[in-house]
Design a protein around this motif. Structure first.
Motif, PDB file in Angstrom:
ATOM      1  N   THR A  99      18.997  25.614   0.727  1.00  0.00           N
ATOM      2  CA  THR A  99      20.413  25.423   0.394  1.00  0.00           C
ATOM      3  C   THR A  99      21.195  24.947   1.604  1.00  0.00           C
ATOM      4  OG1 THR A  99      20.319  27.151  -1.311  1.00  0.00           O
ATOM      5  CG2 THR A  99      22.495  26.564  -0.482  1.00  0.00           C
ATOM      6  N   MET A 100      20.910  25.532   2.765  1.00  0.00           N
ATOM      7  CA  MET A 100      21.606  25.111   3.981  1.00  0.00           C
ATOM      8  C   MET A 100      21.237  23.693   4.373  1.00  0.00           C
ATOM      9  SD  MET A 100      21.499  28.614   6.253  1.00  0.00           S
ATOM     10  CE  MET A 100      22.392  27.877   7.609  1.00  0.00           C
ATOM     11  N   GLU A 101      20.002  23.278   4.090  1.00  0.00           N
ATOM     12  CA  GLU A 101      19.601  21.895   4.362  1.00  0.00           C
ATOM     13  C   GLU A 101      20.448  20.907   3.579  1.00  0.00           C
ATOM     14  OE1 GLU A 101      17.205  20.017   6.143  1.00  0.00           O
ATOM     15  OE2 GLU A 101      17.180  21.780   7.427  1.00  0.00           O
ATOM     16  N   GLU A 102      21.004  21.357   2.460  1.00  0.00           N
ATOM     17  CA  GLU A 102      21.887  20.513   1.657  1.00  0.00           C
ATOM     18  C   GLU A 102      23.334  20.616   2.113  1.00  0.00           C
ATOM     19  OE1 GLU A 102      21.255  21.864  -2.313  1.00  0.00           O
ATOM     20  OE2 GLU A 102      19.215  21.062  -2.443  1.00  0.00           O
ATOM     21  N   GLY A 103      23.563  21.374   3.195  1.00  0.00           N
ATOM     22  CA  GLY A 103      24.917  21.515   3.721  1.00  0.00           C
ATOM     23  C   GLY A 103      25.754  22.543   2.992  1.00  0.00           C
ATOM     24  N   LYS A 104      25.082  23.468   2.276  1.00  0.00           N
ATOM     25  CA  LYS A 104      25.803  24.470   1.496  1.00  0.00           C
ATOM     26  C   LYS A 104      25.357  25.870   1.892  1.00  0.00           C
ATOM     27  CE  LYS A 104      24.281  22.616  -2.301  1.00  0.00           C
ATOM     28  NZ  LYS A 104      24.028  22.300  -3.719  1.00  0.00           N
ATOM     29  N   LEU A 105      26.133  26.853   1.452  1.00  0.00           N
ATOM     30  CA  LEU A 105      25.795  28.254   1.672  1.00  0.00           C
ATOM     31  C   LEU A 105      25.265  28.851   0.381  1.00  0.00           C
ATOM     32  CD1 LEU A 105      28.911  29.437   3.725  1.00  0.00           C
ATOM     33  CD2 LEU A 105      26.636  28.871   4.605  1.00  0.00           C
ATOM     34  N   PRO A 106      24.339  29.804   0.475  1.00  0.00           N
ATOM     35  CA  PRO A 106      23.829  30.431  -0.750  1.00  0.00           C
ATOM     36  C   PRO A 106      24.936  31.179  -1.474  1.00  0.00           C
ATOM     37  CG  PRO A 106      23.101  31.633   1.192  1.00  0.00           C
ATOM     38  CD  PRO A 106      23.743  30.378   1.688  1.00  0.00           C
ATOM     39  N   ALA A 107      24.940  31.073  -2.798  1.00  0.00           N
ATOM     40  CA  ALA A 107      26.021  31.675  -3.584  1.00  0.00           C
ATOM     41  C   ALA A 107      25.805  33.156  -3.826  1.00  0.00           C
ATOM     42  CB  ALA A 107      26.152  30.938  -4.917  1.00  0.00           C
ATOM     43  N   ARG A 108      24.548  33.605  -3.862  1.00  0.00           N
ATOM     44  CA  ARG A 108      24.263  34.984  -4.248  1.00  0.00           C
ATOM     45  C   ARG A 108      23.417  35.695  -3.194  1.00  0.00           C
ATOM     46  NH1 ARG A 108      22.423  33.739 -10.514  1.00  0.00           N
ATOM     47  NH2 ARG A 108      24.399  32.770 -11.177  1.00  0.00           N
ATOM     48  N   MET A 109      24.027  35.961  -2.054  1.00  0.00           N
ATOM     49  CA  MET A 109      23.345  36.730  -1.017  1.00  0.00           C
ATOM     50  C   MET A 109      24.400  37.539  -0.291  1.00  0.00           C
ATOM     51  SD  MET A 109      20.832  35.479   2.090  1.00  0.00           S
ATOM     52  CE  MET A 109      19.503  35.032   0.967  1.00  0.00           C
ATOM     53  N   ASN A 110      24.194  38.844  -0.215  1.00  0.00           N
ATOM     54  CA  ASN A 110      25.204  39.665   0.449  1.00  0.00           C
ATOM     55  C   ASN A 110      25.237  39.364   1.944  1.00  0.00           C
ATOM     56  OD1 ASN A 110      23.428  41.555   1.978  1.00  0.00           O
ATOM     57  ND2 ASN A 110      22.806  42.247  -0.069  1.00  0.00           N
ATOM     58  N   ALA A 111      26.335  39.739   2.561  1.00  0.00           N
ATOM     59  CA  ALA A 111      26.584  39.366   3.956  1.00  0.00           C
ATOM     60  C   ALA A 111      25.527  39.917   4.899  1.00  0.00           C
ATOM     61  CB  ALA A 111      27.976  39.842   4.365  1.00  0.00           C
ATOM     62  N   THR A 112      25.055  41.120   4.629  1.00  0.00           N
ATOM     63  CA  THR A 112      24.059  41.731   5.521  1.00  0.00           C
ATOM     64  C   THR A 112      22.747  40.962   5.482  1.00  0.00           C
ATOM     65  OG1 THR A 112      25.052  43.918   5.196  1.00  0.00           O
ATOM     66  CG2 THR A 112      22.794  43.836   6.030  1.00  0.00           C
ATOM     67  N   ASP A 113      22.268  40.643   4.287  1.00  0.00           N
ATOM     68  CA  ASP A 113      21.017  39.880   4.154  1.00  0.00           C
ATOM     69  C   ASP A 113      21.170  38.473   4.722  1.00  0.00           C
ATOM     70  OD1 ASP A 113      19.788  42.024   2.987  1.00  0.00           O
ATOM     71  OD2 ASP A 113      20.046  41.327   0.932  1.00  0.00           O
ATOM     72  N   PHE A 114      22.327  37.889   4.476  1.00  0.00           N
ATOM     73  CA  PHE A 114      22.580  36.539   4.977  1.00  0.00           C
ATOM     74  C   PHE A 114      22.494  36.528   6.496  1.00  0.00           C
ATOM     75  CE2 PHE A 114      25.878  32.885   5.178  1.00  0.00           C
ATOM     76  CZ  PHE A 114      24.871  31.965   5.355  1.00  0.00           C
ATOM     77  N   ASN A 115      23.163  37.468   7.133  1.00  0.00           N
ATOM     78  CA  ASN A 115      23.175  37.539   8.584  1.00  0.00           C
ATOM     79  C   ASN A 115      21.765  37.787   9.134  1.00  0.00           C
ATOM     80  OD1 ASN A 115      25.186  37.572  10.859  1.00  0.00           O
ATOM     81  ND2 ASN A 115      24.076  39.464  11.315  1.00  0.00           N
ATOM     82  N   ALA A 116      21.012  38.650   8.462  1.00  0.00           N
ATOM     83  CA  ALA A 116      19.642  38.952   8.913  1.00  0.00           C
ATOM     84  C   ALA A 116      18.758  37.716   8.841  1.00  0.00           C
ATOM     85  CB  ALA A 116      19.054  40.078   8.058  1.00  0.00           C
ATOM     86  N   ASN A 117      18.912  36.922   7.787  1.00  0.00           N
ATOM     87  CA  ASN A 117      18.132  35.685   7.650  1.00  0.00           C
ATOM     88  C   ASN A 117      18.513  34.672   8.724  1.00  0.00           C
ATOM     89  OD1 ASN A 117      16.286  35.280   5.062  1.00  0.00           O
ATOM     90  ND2 ASN A 117      17.913  36.702   4.511  1.00  0.00           N
ATOM     91  N   LEU A 118      19.790  34.573   9.023  1.00  0.00           N
ATOM     92  CA  LEU A 118      20.231  33.630  10.054  1.00  0.00           C
ATOM     93  C   LEU A 118      19.679  34.027  11.418  1.00  0.00           C
ATOM     94  CD1 LEU A 118      23.958  32.934   9.075  1.00  0.00           C
ATOM     95  CD2 LEU A 118      21.929  31.572   8.566  1.00  0.00           C
ATOM     96  N   LEU A 119      19.630  35.307  11.694  1.00  0.00           N
ATOM     97  CA  LEU A 119      19.081  35.767  12.974  1.00  0.00           C
ATOM     98  C   LEU A 119      17.597  35.419  13.090  1.00  0.00           C
ATOM     99  CD1 LEU A 119      20.862  39.228  13.367  1.00  0.00           C
ATOM    100  CD2 LEU A 119      21.215  37.179  14.772  1.00  0.00           C
ATOM    101  N   LYS A 120      16.871  35.461  11.986  1.00  0.00           N
ATOM    102  CA  LYS A 120      15.461  35.068  12.000  1.00  0.00           C
ATOM    103  C   LYS A 120      15.316  33.590  12.357  1.00  0.00           C
ATOM    104  CE  LYS A 120      13.957  38.401   8.465  1.00  0.00           C
ATOM    105  NZ  LYS A 120      13.416  38.528   7.077  1.00  0.00           N
ATOM    106  N   ILE A 121      16.162  32.770  11.761  1.00  0.00           N
ATOM    107  CA  ILE A 121      16.128  31.323  12.040  1.00  0.00           C
ATOM    108  C   ILE A 121      16.487  31.058  13.497  1.00  0.00           C
ATOM    109  CG2 ILE A 121      17.263  29.125  11.525  1.00  0.00           C
ATOM    110  CD1 ILE A 121      17.600  30.189   8.624  1.00  0.00           C
ATOM    111  N   ILE A 122      17.539  31.715  13.960  1.00  0.00           N
ATOM    112  CA  ILE A 122      18.003  31.512  15.331  1.00  0.00           C
ATOM    113  C   ILE A 122      16.922  31.912  16.329  1.00  0.00           C
ATOM    114  CG2 ILE A 122      19.620  32.408  17.058  1.00  0.00           C
ATOM    115  CD1 ILE A 122      21.718  32.482  14.762  1.00  0.00           C
ATOM    116  N   SER A 123      16.224  32.979  16.043  1.00  0.00           N
ATOM    117  CA  SER A 123      15.156  33.435  16.939  1.00  0.00           C
ATOM    118  C   SER A 123      14.093  32.367  17.126  1.00  0.00           C
ATOM    119  CB  SER A 123      14.533  34.720  16.378  1.00  0.00           C
ATOM    120  OG  SER A 123      13.428  35.120  17.151  1.00  0.00           O
ATOM    121  N   ILE A 124      13.702  31.698  16.049  1.00  0.00           N
ATOM    122  CA  ILE A 124      12.688  30.641  16.135  1.00  0.00           C
ATOM    123  C   ILE A 124      13.216  29.443  16.907  1.00  0.00           C
ATOM    124  CG2 ILE A 124      11.346  28.977  14.793  1.00  0.00           C
ATOM    125  CD1 ILE A 124      10.232  31.832  14.735  1.00  0.00           C
TER     126      ILE A 124
END
Length: 317
Positions: A99-124
């Protein structure tokens, strides 16, 4: 009456002329199309670097504000990371990444899970950031303007290289539609406003990239079929359907034969919804060999070669 599909004795000559026309365009204009896209992409990369402190301060808040920057970050690593590889390495949600590759944010993900996923990406990204491009990482001195611009250009080259064929294809399609537009306007056709339905076009009008709704088998789902050029001939009756043209270009013979079923499927869907009077044709430039032409002819699909654009008149235009 058929225009080109029933004249196989002309195909070999037309193929050669079409290949020559495409190659001439490619040599003279494709480099500019690629450079123009690279300039725009470099600006986008520079914006991502500015938002992340030139990759020294990569935070989830930046990705939330600029999800489109994910593709830039993927191309900033050594080696560059494909979408699926990033998902596999990071363990981040596949739907989030795509979804982010399309320039959008996921519509159905709570803030905590969203932040945790972003931290995983940032780490890589931080672990694999290319030190030969971002030479300031790990040193005390901040990046110079020249270093940042050089890094942005390299990343932009990577991004454009990954989508080189679509860039060229889009530029060629714009040129093809411009040629059709000039031909039609020289014959007093006028372009209808955006939003006009294909079955409400007055005679003597045309439109580009028009959506034609069709119901799929069973009638439970309706989809829009995009058609590159839709033309209502002068003098046609109100109830007559316009003529449909698909602009096709190709820089090699292999891909055209891989994709030749696409047009047949599109015509079948149109005819199943609007009857046998549907006229669906191709506007060709480039590498379309006799195998491709024979397949389309067998499906009842006719075509106009761009190097003989005046053949459009033989369709009643």
């Amino acid at each position: 009456m058929p225009v080109n599909l029933d004249k196989p004795h002309n195909w070999k000559t037309d193929v050669a002329l079409s290949v020559d026309m495409y190659n001439d365009w490619f040599m003279n204009f494709a480099p500019k199309a690629f450079r123009d896209t690279r300039i725009e992409t470099t600006r986008s990369v520079l914006a991502t670097l500015a938002a992340t402190g030139n990759l020294t301060n990569l935070q989830p808040i930046v990705l939330r504000a600029h999800p489109e920057s994910l593709s830039t970050l993927r191309m900033s690593t050594c080696p560059p990371i494909a979408v699926d590889r990033l998902i596999g390495l990071s363990g981040a949600s596949a739907s989030l990444v795509k979804t982010m590759e399309e320039g959008k944010l996921p519509a159905r993900m709570n803030a905590t899970d969203f932040n945790a996923n972003l931290l995983k990406i940032i780490s890589i990204v931080q672990r694999m950031a290319d030190p030969d491009i971002f030479v300031w990482l790990g040193r005390e001195a901040v990046a110079t303007e020249a270093e940042v611009l050089r890094a942005a250009t390299i990343v932009a080259d990577r991004l454009c290289g990954a989508v080189a064929n679509p860039i060229i294809r889009n530029a060629q399609e714009k040129r093809q539609l411009a040629a059709i537009k000039a031909w039609l306007e020289a014959r007093q056709y006028r372009q209808v406003p955006n939003g006009t339905r294909f079955d409400a076009m007055p005679p003597g009008t045309f439109s580009f990239r028009m959506n034609v709704p069709v119901k799929l088998e069973g009638g439970l789902q309706t989809i829009n079929i995009p058609v590159d050029a839709v033309i209502k001939p002068h003098g046609s009756a109100a109830e007559e359907l316009p003529i449909f043209f698909e602009a096709k270009s190709a820089g090699d013979f292999t891909n055209t034969n891989k994709r030749r079923k696409e047009e047949a499927v599109k015509m079948a869907q149109l005819r199943s919804n609007y009857g046998g009077q549907v006229r669906f044709n191709l506007f060709l430039c480039g590498y379309f060999d006799s195998g491709y032409l024979g397949y389309e002819a067998a499906e009842g699909i006719d075509w106009v070669w761009e190097h003989r654009i005046d053949d459009l008149a033989e369709f009643g235009l």
